[in-house]
Design a protein around this motif. Sequence first.
Motif, PDB file in Angstrom:
ATOM      1  N   SER A 178      57.402  94.018  29.458  1.00 40.17           N
ATOM      2  CA  SER A 178      56.955  94.710  28.252  1.00 40.17           C
ATOM      3  C   SER A 178      58.065  95.558  27.659  1.00 40.17           C
ATOM      4  O   SER A 178      59.059  95.880  28.323  1.00 40.17           O
ATOM      5  N   LEU A 179      57.868  95.965  26.422  1.00 43.74           N
ATOM      6  CA  LEU A 179      58.848  96.824  25.756  1.00 43.74           C
ATOM      7  C   LEU A 179      58.986  98.155  26.484  1.00 43.74           C
ATOM      8  O   LEU A 179      60.096  98.632  26.726  1.00 43.74           O
ATOM      9  N   LYS A 180      57.876  98.758  26.841  1.00 45.37           N
ATOM     10  CA  LYS A 180      57.926 100.058  27.515  1.00 45.37           C
ATOM     11  C   LYS A 180      58.656  99.947  28.846  1.00 45.37           C
ATOM     12  O   LYS A 180      59.493 100.807  29.183  1.00 45.37           O
ATOM     13  N   SER A 181      58.394  98.899  29.591  1.00 43.16           N
ATOM     14  CA  SER A 181      59.071  98.709  30.869  1.00 43.16           C
ATOM     15  C   SER A 181      60.568  98.536  30.686  1.00 43.16           C
ATOM     16  O   SER A 181      61.375  99.070  31.459  1.00 43.16           O
ATOM     17  N   TYR A 182      60.936  97.791  29.661  1.00 46.20           N
ATOM     18  CA  TYR A 182      62.364  97.610  29.377  1.00 46.20           C
ATOM     19  C   TYR A 182      63.015  98.944  29.050  1.00 46.20           C
ATOM     20  O   TYR A 182      64.087  99.271  29.572  1.00 46.20           O
ATOM     21  N   LEU A 183      62.384  99.732  28.190  1.00 50.83           N
ATOM     22  CA  LEU A 183      62.967 101.018  27.802  1.00 50.83           C
ATOM     23  C   LEU A 183      63.123 101.951  28.993  1.00 50.83           C
ATOM     24  O   LEU A 183      64.119 102.677  29.111  1.00 50.83           O
ATOM     25  N   LEU A 184      62.157 101.931  29.890  1.00 46.72           N
ATOM     26  CA  LEU A 184      62.192 102.815  31.052  1.00 46.72           C
ATOM     27  C   LEU A 184      63.068 102.275  32.176  1.00 46.72           C
ATOM     28  O   LEU A 184      63.317 102.976  33.170  1.00 46.72           O
ATOM     29  N   GLY A 185      63.527 101.034  32.048  1.00 45.74           N
ATOM     30  CA  GLY A 185      64.387 100.440  33.068  1.00 45.74           C
ATOM     31  C   GLY A 185      63.657 100.025  34.317  1.00 45.74           C
ATOM     32  O   GLY A 185      64.249  99.968  35.403  1.00 45.74           O
ATOM     33  N   GLU A 186      62.373  99.706  34.212  1.00 50.24           N
ATOM     34  CA  GLU A 186      61.578  99.385  35.394  1.00 50.24           C
ATOM     35  C   GLU A 186      62.006  98.080  36.060  1.00 50.24           C
ATOM     36  O   GLU A 186      61.780  97.901  37.261  1.00 50.24           O
ATOM     37  N   LYS A 187      62.634  97.180  35.300  1.00 48.53           N
ATOM     38  CA  LYS A 187      63.069  95.908  35.878  1.00 48.53           C
ATOM     39  C   LYS A 187      64.551  95.921  36.226  1.00 48.53           C
ATOM     40  O   LYS A 187      64.942  95.526  37.328  1.00 48.53           O
ATOM     41  N   ASP A 188      65.395  96.387  35.305  1.00 54.51           N
ATOM     42  CA  ASP A 188      66.847  96.332  35.530  1.00 54.51           C
ATOM     43  C   ASP A 188      67.428  97.628  36.081  1.00 54.51           C
ATOM     44  O   ASP A 188      68.620  97.712  36.367  1.00 54.51           O
ATOM     45  N   GLY A 189      66.575  98.671  36.217  1.00 53.30           N
ATOM     46  CA  GLY A 189      67.043  99.926  36.775  1.00 53.30           C
ATOM     47  C   GLY A 189      67.861 100.780  35.813  1.00 53.30           C
ATOM     48  O   GLY A 189      68.446 101.788  36.225  1.00 53.30           O
ATOM     49  N   VAL A 190      67.894 100.398  34.543  1.00 51.54           N
ATOM     50  CA  VAL A 190      68.681 101.140  33.553  1.00 51.54           C
ATOM     51  C   VAL A 190      67.753 101.655  32.454  1.00 51.54           C
ATOM     52  O   VAL A 190      67.263 100.887  31.631  1.00 51.54           O
ATOM     53  N   ALA A 191      67.493 102.942  32.461  1.00 53.70           N
ATOM     54  CA  ALA A 191      66.700 103.534  31.385  1.00 53.70           C
ATOM     55  C   ALA A 191      67.553 103.572  30.115  1.00 53.70           C
ATOM     56  O   ALA A 191      68.737 103.905  30.157  1.00 53.70           O
ATOM     57  N   LYS A 192      66.940 103.226  28.993  1.00 60.71           N
ATOM     58  CA  LYS A 192      67.695 103.103  27.745  1.00 60.71           C
ATOM     59  C   LYS A 192      67.740 104.453  27.029  1.00 60.71           C
ATOM     60  O   LYS A 192      67.261 104.634  25.904  1.00 60.71           O
ATOM     61  N   THR A 193      68.346 105.391  27.702  1.00 64.63           N
ATOM     62  CA  THR A 193      68.405 106.769  27.220  1.00 64.63           C
ATOM     63  C   THR A 193      69.460 106.899  26.122  1.00 64.63           C
ATOM     64  O   THR A 193      70.375 106.066  25.997  1.00 64.63           O
ATOM     65  N   PRO A 194      69.403 107.978  25.353  1.00 64.83           N
ATOM     66  CA  PRO A 194      70.476 108.232  24.380  1.00 64.83           C
ATOM     67  C   PRO A 194      71.854 108.341  25.033  1.00 64.83           C
ATOM     68  O   PRO A 194      72.856 107.937  24.443  1.00 64.83           O
ATOM     69  N   GLU A 195      71.902 108.879  26.243  1.00 64.01           N
ATOM     70  CA  GLU A 195      73.184 108.988  26.940  1.00 64.01           C
ATOM     71  C   GLU A 195      73.730 107.601  27.283  1.00 64.01           C
ATOM     72  O   GLU A 195      74.945 107.358  27.194  1.00 64.01           O
ATOM     73  N   TRP A 196      72.843 106.689  27.683  1.00 64.76           N
ATOM     74  CA  TRP A 196      73.242 105.294  27.926  1.00 64.76           C
ATOM     75  C   TRP A 196      73.780 104.663  26.645  1.00 64.76           C
ATOM     76  O   TRP A 196      74.820 104.002  26.647  1.00 64.76           O
ATOM     77  N   ALA A 197      73.085 104.878  25.548  1.00 62.22           N
ATOM     78  CA  ALA A 197      73.472 104.264  24.281  1.00 62.22           C
ATOM     79  C   ALA A 197      74.772 104.834  23.740  1.00 62.22           C
ATOM     80  O   ALA A 197      75.588 104.103  23.158  1.00 62.22           O
ATOM     81  N   GLU A 198      74.994 106.129  23.925  1.00 55.81           N
ATOM     82  CA  GLU A 198      76.200 106.765  23.382  1.00 55.81           C
ATOM     83  C   GLU A 198      77.460 106.074  23.888  1.00 55.81           C
ATOM     84  O   GLU A 198      78.416 105.870  23.134  1.00 55.81           O
ATOM     85  N   LYS A 199      77.474 105.698  25.161  1.00 57.73           N
ATOM     86  CA  LYS A 199      78.649 105.055  25.742  1.00 57.73           C
ATOM     87  C   LYS A 199      78.915 103.687  25.128  1.00 57.73           C
ATOM     88  O   LYS A 199      80.033 103.181  25.164  1.00 57.73           O
ATOM     89  N   ILE A 200      77.895 103.085  24.540  1.00 59.82           N
ATOM     90  CA  ILE A 200      78.028 101.749  23.964  1.00 59.82           C
ATOM     91  C   ILE A 200      78.329 101.801  22.475  1.00 59.82           C
ATOM     92  O   ILE A 200      79.266 101.170  21.991  1.00 59.82           O
ATOM     93  N   CYS A 201      77.524 102.591  21.741  1.00 59.46           N
ATOM     94  CA  CYS A 201      77.583 102.529  20.282  1.00 59.46           C
ATOM     95  C   CYS A 201      78.427 103.612  19.644  1.00 59.46           C
ATOM     96  O   CYS A 201      78.746 103.533  18.449  1.00 59.46           O
TER      97      CYS A 201
END
Length: 755
Positions: free
Chosen positions: A289-312
């Motif tokens: 699900s979308l919520k699970s993806y955002l929370l990182g329940e499957k891949d272990g990576v929460a899609k936090t703003p801090e995560w995104a900052e390093k990319i974008c």
Amino acid sequence: MEEKGGPHTASTLEDTPETIVSTCSINNCGGRCVIRAHVKDGTVVRLSTDESVEPPLTPQMRACIRGRGYRKMLYHPDRLKYPMKRVGKRGEGKFERISWEEAIETIASQMKRIGETYGPASRYVNYASGQSWGLFSGRNMARKLLAMTGGYLNYRNDYSSGAANIATPYTYGTNNSGSSFDSLLHTRYMILWGQNPAEMINSTPYMHFLREAKKRGAKIIVIDPRYTDTSVGFADEWIPILPTTDNAMMDAMAYVIVTENLYDKKFVDRHCLGFDSGQMPEGVPGKESLKSYLLGEKDGVAKTPEWAEKICGVPAAKIKEVARDYATAKPAALMQGWGPQRHAYGEQVIRGGAQLASLTGNVGKLGGWAAGTGYWSRSGVVYPITFENPVKASIPCFLWTQAVERGTELTPEDGLEGVDKLDSNIKMIFNIAGNMLVNQHSDINKTTKMLEDENKVEFIVVSDIFMTPSAKFADILLPGTTFFERWDIGVPWCYGDYVVFGGKAIEPLYECRNEYDVFADIAAHFGLKEEFTGGKTMLDWVKVSIDRTREEMDPDFPSFEEFSQKGIYQFSFEEPLVGFKDQVEGKIPFETPSGKIELFSKALWDMNKHDEIPALGKYVPAWEGPEDPLKEKYPLQLISWHYKRRCHSTHDNNPWLEEAAKQEMWLNPEDAKARGIKDGDRAKVFNDRGEIYIDVKVTAKIMPGVAGIPQGAWFTPDQTGIDQRGSVNVLTAQRPTSLAKANPQLTNLVDVKKA
């Protein structure tokens, strides 16, 4: 001595009475402005534009600098003046003058020969727009005759919004996800994500409504790697972002909206599919699900703003601020430009934007916007010239070079539709009023090498008004007409409640002819002229369109006389059009398989290509993006944009517009200093596909790590074959997007050196 049909000198016109003809450019520009040609003794002596009173809901349709410069195009000394045939090697640009009779006879005989030898699907009309975006599109004239003589290989989709056109229906079931511009007068917060209407003119009235929305208190945010003219003129804030990484920021915004409970739970529960584990299609694990993806329940990576900052490259604090403002300002409009979806995984950008609009409940709401492709339409005219192609095979338009090289090897996996296999590669190309054959397609060096081989494409017909880079590859080259020299009706792209009259101001110059008449004469060689024309001229067909529009669509539509005199008709409606209003109000379902907004698409899931074609809109690292190891060799991301002085490649040879905005590359001061480059220096831009030379504009208006070159400059190689004009498609790749097989031309890694 002046050539026959050329413009008169000023002295011969001094005492001649003036007539004013209302007309309209039919270039591939989203704007359809009113252009009034002031004519004396068969010569257009000056241009004016719409001077009507400007009430709030029917703004003036005034021309931009491109529209003001059309006389320079009409009377340019380099206009093609007569038919020609190639006498040198293909692409060498050597031609000799021939008669119209010889040109038409040659084209007809080659159509017949190639169709009989290889089959009708060996004949192809290349994607193009140029001077023919009206009732009488030159490419449609060619396709109609080919359809009448056995058929041709179809193409589908486009270069502009190719990824969006395929992606948006997986969320909403349709590309008509936009609302009318007057709906923006009710919005409180607006995000223009990669959208730059001040330069590219999405639709002539659009900027009027942006100004009005701003006057009424709307806050406008622009997210773009460049500080664009739209940022300058409209934005309260510019947020620079690295190209190809938009979904990282979108994911992080969604994370904030969900984890801080800012999402519209009632809307999501009622209208969406795939938000959480309780909303998943049958047979799909809840952790998808979308919520699970955002929370990182499957891949272990929460899609936090801090995560995104390093990319974008957007600071985490800014991502949080934009997410909160967008979620809490009711209503809010997230409007997506098409630039961000012209990259390796551009489909994800479009689905990511639609997810944010859905999470915040801004879909189907007055003053909101559903994001996605953003088409909207509730008006227009009847197109009376129709035809049906007996060949059902089609390819994505971006893959035409593959259909030349390996057409018989293409499969449905490659994007082939209608058949399982083609009987032939493309052997004949009609390139009508367009520069896509060479200049606007990716990897110019690879494309020109292919076209030079006459064993591949055996015959190429080009009709244009100038010797463009594409025209140099013609076997038969025809001189076309401008919109001043023919009748037509101008209709805006995909949005706009108006149509513009295309009056014929003057007779065609020199030996120029419009494609309608040319293909009618070619049809005569097959005994089909009467069937092709229906016994009608272009003016007759314009009148038919007007009459049928009055009968079938709008009884208030003006008569021919009224329309030609006023020059424009603006449709009127009692209230704004709001995309998906009926669906959200429960009157009809969404046009998706589930009848809901599909945040998770079971159709995409079933393709079983989850890494490249995920069922959710989410960040997928792009090849030749900031995470590609190739960045060690080529450290700069190269983007291009629609320049205010050109309409794609049209006007590149207009001297007035060169003065208004020269062809130059934007480079951030940090990147320039590291390379010893100063403002105004000439530089070499290069990657494994080629190199170009261009002057540099050193400016903080583009973020570090990014180089920007306006698209559309004509490929101008020197004696060694190296471009000297800054034609960006020397550097772009032919690898298509994963799902749509669409244009990826904003996904490029390069380096820059001082020349």
